[in-house]
Scaffold this active site. Structure first.
Site, PDB file in Angstrom:
ATOM      1  N   GLU A 136      58.677  34.999  40.991  1.00  5.59           N
ATOM      2  CA  GLU A 136      59.293  34.379  42.180  1.00  5.59           C
ATOM      3  C   GLU A 136      58.737  32.966  42.395  1.00  5.59           C
ATOM      4  O   GLU A 136      57.531  32.753  42.341  1.00  5.59           O
ATOM      5  CB  GLU A 136      58.992  35.255  43.404  1.00  5.59           C
ATOM      6  N   GLY A 178      65.085  37.264  57.353  1.00  9.01           N
ATOM      7  CA  GLY A 178      64.319  36.023  57.449  1.00  9.01           C
ATOM      8  C   GLY A 178      63.523  35.978  58.728  1.00  9.01           C
ATOM      9  O   GLY A 178      63.757  36.759  59.653  1.00  9.01           O
ATOM     10  N   THR A 224      62.990  31.586  46.576  1.00  9.53           N
ATOM     11  CA  THR A 224      63.027  31.911  48.008  1.00  9.53           C
ATOM     12  C   THR A 224      63.897  30.913  48.775  1.00  9.53           C
ATOM     13  O   THR A 224      64.294  29.857  48.263  1.00  9.53           O
ATOM     14  CB  THR A 224      61.618  31.917  48.628  1.00  9.53           C
ATOM     15  N   LYS A 275      69.869  49.888  54.873  1.00  9.21           N
ATOM     16  CA  LYS A 275      70.205  48.697  54.071  1.00  9.21           C
ATOM     17  C   LYS A 275      70.780  49.117  52.708  1.00  9.21           C
ATOM     18  O   LYS A 275      71.731  48.519  52.211  1.00  9.21           O
ATOM     19  CB  LYS A 275      68.961  47.822  53.844  1.00  9.21           C
ATOM     20  N   HIS A 327      57.318  47.100  58.598  1.00  8.02           N
ATOM     21  CA  HIS A 327      57.514  45.700  58.997  1.00  8.02           C
ATOM     22  C   HIS A 327      56.730  45.426  60.272  1.00  8.02           C
ATOM     23  O   HIS A 327      56.647  46.295  61.149  1.00  8.02           O
ATOM     24  CB  HIS A 327      59.013  45.435  59.210  1.00  8.02           C
ATOM     25  N   ALA A 350      62.529  29.053  55.767  1.00  6.81           N
ATOM     26  CA  ALA A 350      62.703  29.637  57.096  1.00  6.81           C
ATOM     27  C   ALA A 350      63.915  29.016  57.793  1.00  6.81           C
ATOM     28  O   ALA A 350      64.101  27.794  57.764  1.00  6.81           O
ATOM     29  CB  ALA A 350      61.452  29.421  57.923  1.00  6.81           C
TER      30      ALA A 350
HETATM   31  C1  LIG Z   1      60.324  40.446  48.581  1.00  9.07           C
HETATM   32  C2  LIG Z   1      60.479  39.610  49.834  1.00  9.07           C
HETATM   33  C3  LIG Z   1      61.045  38.343  49.738  1.00  9.07           C
HETATM   34  C4  LIG Z   1      61.220  37.561  50.896  1.00  9.07           C
HETATM   35  N1  LIG Z   1      61.803  36.317  50.765  1.00  9.07           N
HETATM   36  C5  LIG Z   1      61.999  35.561  51.870  1.00  9.07           C
HETATM   37  C6  LIG Z   1      62.640  34.288  51.793  1.00  9.07           C
HETATM   38  O1  LIG Z   1      63.032  33.850  50.707  1.00  9.07           O
HETATM   39  N2  LIG Z   1      62.802  33.567  52.933  1.00  9.07           N
HETATM   40  C7  LIG Z   1      62.395  34.044  54.160  1.00  9.07           C
HETATM   41  O2  LIG Z   1      62.583  33.347  55.179  1.00  9.07           O
HETATM   42  N3  LIG Z   1      61.805  35.258  54.280  1.00  9.07           N
HETATM   43  C8  LIG Z   1      61.582  36.024  53.169  1.00  9.07           C
HETATM   44  N4  LIG Z   1      60.987  37.256  53.285  1.00  9.07           N
HETATM   45  C9  LIG Z   1      60.513  37.699  54.608  1.00  9.07           C
HETATM   46  C10 LIG Z   1      61.573  38.484  55.403  1.00  9.07           C
HETATM   47  O3  LIG Z   1      62.703  37.698  55.628  1.00  9.07           O
HETATM   48  C11 LIG Z   1      60.922  38.884  56.736  1.00  9.07           C
HETATM   49  O4  LIG Z   1      59.874  39.780  56.507  1.00  9.07           O
HETATM   50  C12 LIG Z   1      61.850  39.393  57.828  1.00  9.07           C
HETATM   51  O5  LIG Z   1      61.101  39.483  59.045  1.00  9.07           O
HETATM   52  C13 LIG Z   1      62.414  40.786  57.579  1.00  9.07           C
HETATM   53  O6  LIG Z   1      63.491  40.718  56.764  1.00  9.07           O
HETATM   54  P1  LIG Z   1      64.363  42.040  56.419  1.00  9.07           P
HETATM   55  O7  LIG Z   1      65.412  41.598  55.492  1.00  9.07           O
HETATM   56  O8  LIG Z   1      63.474  43.144  55.997  1.00  9.07           O
HETATM   57  O9  LIG Z   1      64.996  42.348  57.865  1.00  9.07           O
HETATM   58  P2  LIG Z   1      65.635  43.655  58.490  1.00  9.07           P
HETATM   59  O10 LIG Z   1      65.804  44.732  57.483  1.00  9.07           O
HETATM   60  O11 LIG Z   1      66.824  43.212  59.258  1.00  9.07           O
HETATM   61  O12 LIG Z   1      64.482  44.104  59.495  1.00  9.07           O
HETATM   62  C14 LIG Z   1      64.022  43.232  60.513  1.00  9.07           C
HETATM   63  C15 LIG Z   1      63.360  44.038  61.627  1.00  9.07           C
HETATM   64  O13 LIG Z   1      64.352  44.830  62.272  1.00  9.07           O
HETATM   65  C16 LIG Z   1      64.107  46.223  62.095  1.00  9.07           C
HETATM   66  N5  LIG Z   1      65.393  46.830  61.747  1.00  9.07           N
HETATM   67  C17 LIG Z   1      66.014  46.816  60.538  1.00  9.07           C
HETATM   68  N6  LIG Z   1      67.176  47.467  60.593  1.00  9.07           N
HETATM   69  C18 LIG Z   1      67.327  47.871  61.874  1.00  9.07           C
HETATM   70  C19 LIG Z   1      68.338  48.602  62.559  1.00  9.07           C
HETATM   71  N7  LIG Z   1      69.409  49.062  61.900  1.00  9.07           N
HETATM   72  N8  LIG Z   1      68.173  48.834  63.894  1.00  9.07           N
HETATM   73  C20 LIG Z   1      67.069  48.415  64.559  1.00  9.07           C
HETATM   74  N9  LIG Z   1      66.056  47.737  63.946  1.00  9.07           N
HETATM   75  C21 LIG Z   1      66.199  47.463  62.609  1.00  9.07           C
HETATM   76  C22 LIG Z   1      63.072  46.344  60.974  1.00  9.07           C
HETATM   77  O14 LIG Z   1      62.220  47.457  61.129  1.00  9.07           O
HETATM   78  C23 LIG Z   1      62.305  45.040  61.137  1.00  9.07           C
HETATM   79  O15 LIG Z   1      61.322  45.160  62.120  1.00  9.07           O
HETATM   80  C24 LIG Z   1      60.790  38.061  52.160  1.00  9.07           C
HETATM   81  C25 LIG Z   1      60.198  39.332  52.225  1.00  9.07           C
HETATM   82  C26 LIG Z   1      60.044  40.108  51.095  1.00  9.07           C
HETATM   83  C27 LIG Z   1      59.406  41.457  51.201  1.00  9.07           C
END
Ligand SMILES: Cc1cc2nc3c(=O)[nH]c(=O)nc-3n(C[C@H](O)[C@H](O)[C@H](O)COP(=O)(O)OP(=O)(O)OC[C@H]3O[C@@H](n4cnc5c(N)ncnc54)[C@H](O)[C@@H]3O)c2cc1C
Length: 312
Positions: free
Chosen positions: A39, A130, A70, A192, A176, A73
């Site tokens: 990455e 994000g 990536t 998801k 998370h 933000a």
């Molecule tokens: C491998 C990896 C790569 C990453 N790359 C980037 C990047 O390129 N750029 C960047 O800005 N960030 C990146 N991140 C960080 C990521 O965007 C953050 O950690 C973000 O806060 C969570 O993203 P998510 O897609 O898991 O969100 P979600 O799955 O939407 O979750 C967000 C929050 O909402 C909760 N949630 C999820 N689904 C629901 C639901 N149905 N109902 C109620 N609550 C729910 C979850 O528990 C969590 O607390 C990366 C993280 C990882 C692990």
């Protein structure tokens, strides 16, 4: 399905590179039990960009299955992410995965980015909510006309792209940071995947027991997708603390015990960091991990040394 024949936004130059190697990660899964990937992040300067391509050139020689880039933000590096991916695919004939976050963007913005992804012959996306950019504070807020959760972005990607793209999602072995419990977070991960996510890449962690427990928990929740551990090389104790604080990753006591006493000695930290990560990777592969995804931070070392020590 959304009409994908419309013009892509003018801000994006489209120069697709077409080759049979540029394919979906899910197609690679059909042939391989394990995949290995690196990455990168979009650097801020031209020098940083040259450094990224030099690192990619060296890391390409190791024979990884794909690269990923990536997304800044709040969608701040949207254009940079795409330009780097186009260049990496063209220079090194390797599939790349475009990270895509929904934060700060409307459905129309995201649809525009996706159309461009498809037209540019990029086959893989890591769908993410994000985190808000630093000037917006820590709390996530949905913009008007935007989306709230990653599963909604996955719905939109499938609407726009059908099955033209393989979709990865983020997994959090420690849960998370904003989620009250690991069990609930696992339930959200399953949602998801049910909405069209194909595989999982994890947040970084430092003990194989954490991964083993995550596999058990996700399996109980009915997850069958591949869960690729995200691995961060350790080179500097204080930088590691800052990095984990920024991305909300948990640091186990063992890391403090091993690296705090040698933090003033870069050479000892480097050596111990390699030993630590090599052991971690071996344990993960023994647990049945379907490969490793290295957060290489745009550097060749120490990932190359770790890779060679693992005999990959
Ligand atoms: C491998 C990896 C790569 C990453 N790359 C980037 C990047 O390129 N750029 C960047 O800005 N960030 C990146 N991140 C960080 C990521 O965007 C953050 O950690 C973000 O806060 C969570 O993203 P998510 O897609 O898991 O969100 P979600 O799955 O939407 O979750 C967000 C929050 O909402 C909760 N949630 C999820 N689904 C629901 C639901 N149905 N109902 C109620 N609550 C729910 C979850 O528990 C969590 O607390 C990366 C993280 C990882 C692990």
């Amino acid at each position: 399905m959304v009409d994908t024949t419309q013009e892509t936004p003018k801000r994006y130059p489209v120069t697709p590179f077409v080759s049979e190697r540029i394919r979906k990660i899910t197609d690679i899964f059909l042939e391989k039990d394990r995949t290995f990937s690196f990455e990168f992040f979009p650097p801020k300067s031209k020098k940083g960009l040259r450094n990224l391509y030099r690192a990619a050139e060296e890391l390409r020689k190791l024979g990884p299955d794909f690269f990923s880039v990536t997304y800044g933000a709040g969608g701040s590096s949207s254009k940079a992410t795409m330009e780097i991916i186009l260049e990496l695919q063209k220079r090194f004939d390797i599939p790349c995965m475009h990270h895509l976050t929904l934060v700060g963007q409307t459905r129309d913005d995201l649809t525009g980015v996706m159309r461009h992804i498809i037209k540019s012959n990029v086959k893989n996306v890591l769908a993410l909510r994000g985190d808000p950019p630093p000037d917006m504070g820590r709390e996530f807020r949905k913009v008007e006309g935007g989306l709230g959760y990653c599963y909604e972005l996955i719905d939109l990607i499938r609407e726009v792209a059908g099955d033209k793209l393989a979709i990865g999602v983020a997994g959090f072995p420690e849960g998370h940071v904003d989620c009250p419990s690991k069990e609930l977070d696992t339930k959200y991960l399953k949602i998801k995947l049910d909405h069209g996510g194909d595989f999982v890449i994890t947040q970084l962690f430092f003990e194989s027991a954490t991964y083993a427990e995550f596999l058990e928990r996700t399996s109980r929740a009915g997850v069958t997708a591949r869960i690729m551990p995200g691995v961060l090389p350790i080179t500097d104790y204080r930088k590691l603390l800052r990095f984990c604080d920024t991305c909300g990753a948990y640091i186990c006591q063992r890391i403090h015990d091993v690296f705090a006493p040698i933090q003033e000695t870069p050479e000892a930290t480097r050596k111990e960091g390699i030993n630590y990560v090599v052991d971690l990777c071996k344990e993960l592969l023994n647990l049945g991990a379907p490969g490793l995804h290295f957060y290489c931070l745009n550097s060749v070392e120490p990932v190359r040394t770790i890779w060679k020590r693992l005999g990959l």
